[in-house]
Design an enzyme around this catalytic site. Structure first.
Site, PDB file in Angstrom:
ATOM      1  CD1 TRP A 199      -0.098  -1.574   3.160  1.00 23.64           C
ATOM      2  CD2 TRP A 199       0.494   0.630   3.354  1.00 23.64           C
ATOM      3  NE1 TRP A 199       0.517  -1.186   4.092  1.00 23.64           N
ATOM      4  CE2 TRP A 199       0.981   0.028   4.377  1.00 23.64           C
ATOM      5  CE3 TRP A 199       0.949   2.119   3.087  1.00 23.64           C
ATOM      6  CZ2 TRP A 199       1.837   0.761   5.445  1.00 23.64           C
ATOM      7  CZ3 TRP A 199       1.860   2.581   4.188  1.00 23.64           C
ATOM      8  CH2 TRP A 199       2.033   1.904   5.195  1.00 23.64           C
ATOM      9  CB  CYS A 223      10.945  -0.937   2.301  1.00 21.52           C
ATOM     10  SG  CYS A 223      11.069  -0.274   0.755  1.00 21.52           S
ATOM     11  CD  GLU A 250      10.134  -2.005   7.488  1.00 24.85           C
ATOM     12  OE1 GLU A 250       9.498  -3.080   7.676  1.00 24.85           O
ATOM     13  OE2 GLU A 250      10.664  -1.681   6.649  1.00 24.85           O
TER      14      GLU A 250
END
Ligand SMILES: NC(=O)C1=CN([C@@H]2O[C@H](COP(=O)(O)OP(=O)(O)OC[C@H]3O[C@@H](n4cnc5c(N)ncnc54)[C@H](OP(=O)(O)O)[C@@H]3O)[C@@H](O)[C@H]2O)C=CC1
Ligand SMILES: O=C(O)[C@H](O)CS(=O)(=O)O
Length: 481
Positions: free
Chosen positions: A155, A288, A385
């Site tokens: 997304w 990311c 993360e």
């Protein structure tokens, strides 16, 4: 001027037809800034996916038989249409994903660049003539399209992660069945509208929306699918690898990251602060390759923390369509919860909130851009993360210590560092365990360079002259004279 409303579709796109789910079921797509329902999309499953795979296999044969130039002409038209609709596509992307309109329009240009780039790269899938081992034989190696590709995308970049796969696949002569993220399917469907207008033949680009496990289960188990290309979490990447093992599919995986950002005592601090903000807060920290951990050498630590906190506090938070907004809402409540968990764990273990630290007064999933100091490696925020607008800062003394801390993770996607001594630049660039490194810059993503990670951040590379290789097979032909 064409009507941008044609880009908003409520149906999936299979074999050149806009269709509903077999059972008519749908799911809602909401605006993360307001909670408003923007549209519905079909909730499809394995049966619709199977039909898309059959259509892709049939469409691929004549497509692969075209010349690379013929394929390139259609891809170039698709690129031109994407750029001519950059504003409408950007607005749609902001509404479903939340990022600022500036970033969203930037993503559309980034997405289009992969179509433009691979339209040309498709013309360079050269083979080889191999010096023979036997005078009665002649040897060559040729490159051919791998076959039907299953693509599954996240997304956070609802357009660019799609074209980074579909571009090289189509240029190589393959056909694609795509499952976009359920939170952001509208951009994928809009890209299909423009692909159709560009003259891409039916069946080559199919967008199947709905149940991730059912659609993914069919893509990974169906023997006609020869390749899976996935961008998303490492956890789902593992699942897809396991499911694909039975039919030995080629895999491209762009997975999670935990990017370190090192600031050495010979860094340009102004540049380091600017690079830190760019790398950390892009897409509200939801990429990311965003920096996840900052490591700052002692002698410049306090100045860097103060300057980073000042720049972070100045970032404008708001709905992405508002002028000047730099930090939009997080994608959902789960994302906010993870950010809060990381901050709570860090402060409980001694970290200090230099700025931010709370949900924003705007409510919903808006969160204050945050800087933490006094962070230590035992904190969750250094191990996982965060995928949100939080910059944790760890102090270090020596180059050796910085590299040990930076590399102490199972991830290896991107890393950054600021230094000006050439010896240090070479040593640190070679020693950092990542697939990509930014030296004195916080922004590295481009279609012309190989994007990808090592360790548990993935397999393969996307973009660059390497990106098309993953959609080709190399065939050895031995010819007796
Ligand atoms: N390396 C890279 O380039 C990138 C890595 N990421 C990583 O992904 C995460 C955030 O993205 P997010 O979208 O939440 O990641 P997810 O892995 O949850 O989802 C990514 C895609 O996989 C689909 N999916 C989820 N479960 C399955 C399943 N069992 N079978 C098949 N498909 C499935 C999702 O569908 P649905 O939406 O319907 O659930 C979505 O389309 C972070 O860890 C981030 O680092 C994200 C972007 C880029
Ligand atoms: O999905 C992502 O996070 C992207 O891979 C990051 S980038 O390519 O847009 O930098």
């Amino acid at each position: 001027m064409s009507d941008p409303a044609r880009l908003l579709r409520h149906q999936a796109y299979i074999d050149g037809r806009w269709i509903d789910a077999d059972d008519g079921s749908t799911f809602e797509v909401t605006d993360p800034a307001t909670g408003e329902v923007l549209a519905t999309a079909p909730k499809m499953g394995a049966a619709e996916t199977r039909r898309a795979i059959v259509a892709a296999e049939a469409a691929m044969k004549p497509w692969a038989a075209k010349t690379a130039s013929e394929r390139a002409r259609i891809l170039r038209r698709w690129f031109d249409l994407m750029m001519s609709e950059q504003d409408a596509l950007g607005r749609l992307l902001t509404r479903e994903q939340g990022k600022s309109l500036t970033e969203a329009k930037g993503e559309i240009a980034y997405a289009a660049s992969f179509i433009e780039w691979f339209a040309e790269e498709g013309k360079r899938t050269y083979g080889e003539v191999i010096p023979t081992y036997d005078a009665t034989k002649r040897l060559i190696a040729i490159r051919q399209p791998v076959g039907v590709v299953g693509a599954i995308t996240p997304w956070n970049f609802p357009a660019a992660m799609i074209t980074r796969k579909v571009g090289p696949a189509l240029a190589a002569g393959c056909a694609v069945v795509l499952k976009p993220a359920s939170q952001t399917p509208l951009s994928a469907l809009a890209l299909a509208v423009l692909a159709e207008e560009a003259g891409l033949p039916p069946g080559l680009f199919n967008v199947v929306t709905g149940s991730a496990s059912d659609i993914g289960g069919e893509l990974t188990s169906n023997p006609t699918v020869r390749k899976i290309s996935f961008t998303g979490s490492t956890e789902i990447g593992r699942t897809l690898m396991r499911q694909s093992a039975e039919t030995i599919k080629k895999m491209s995986l762009e997975l999670g990251g935990n990017a370190p950002f090192l600031v050495f005592d010979d860094a340009d601090i102004d540049a380091a602060v600017a690079g830190a903000v760019a790398s950390k807060f892009r897409n509200s920290g939801q990429t990311c390759v965003c920096t996840n951990r900052f490591y700052v050498q002692s002698s410049v630590h306090d100045e860097f923390v103060a300057r980073l906190a000042q720049a972070t506090a100045a970032l404008k938070v708001g709905a992405g369509l508002e002028d000047g907004v730099q930090i939009g809402p997080l994608i959902d409540a789960k994302a906010v919860k993870k950010v809060e968990e990381h901050i709570a764990d860090a402060t409980a273990k001694g970290a200090k909130v230099e700025t931010g630290g709370q949900r924003h007064a705007l409510g919903g999933t808006f969160f204050q851009p945050t800087v933490l100091s006094g962070v230590t490696s035992d904190m969750l925020i250094c191990k996982e993360e965060t995928f949100g607008p939080v910059a944790p800062v760890v102090r270090f003394e020596t180059e050796e210590e910085a590299l040990r801390l930076a590399n102490a993770t199972e991830f290896g996607l991107a890393g950054y560092f600021y230094a000006r001594d050439m010896g240090r630049v070479w040593r640190v660039a070679e020693a950092m365990e990542t697939g990509m490194i930014g030296v004195n810059t916080g922004l590295i993503s481009t279609e012309v360079a190989p994007f990808g990670g090592i360790k548990q951040s993935g397999l393969g590379r996307e973009g660059s002259r390497h990106g098309i290789e993953d959609y080709l097979e190399l065939k050895y032909v031995c010819m007796g004279l």
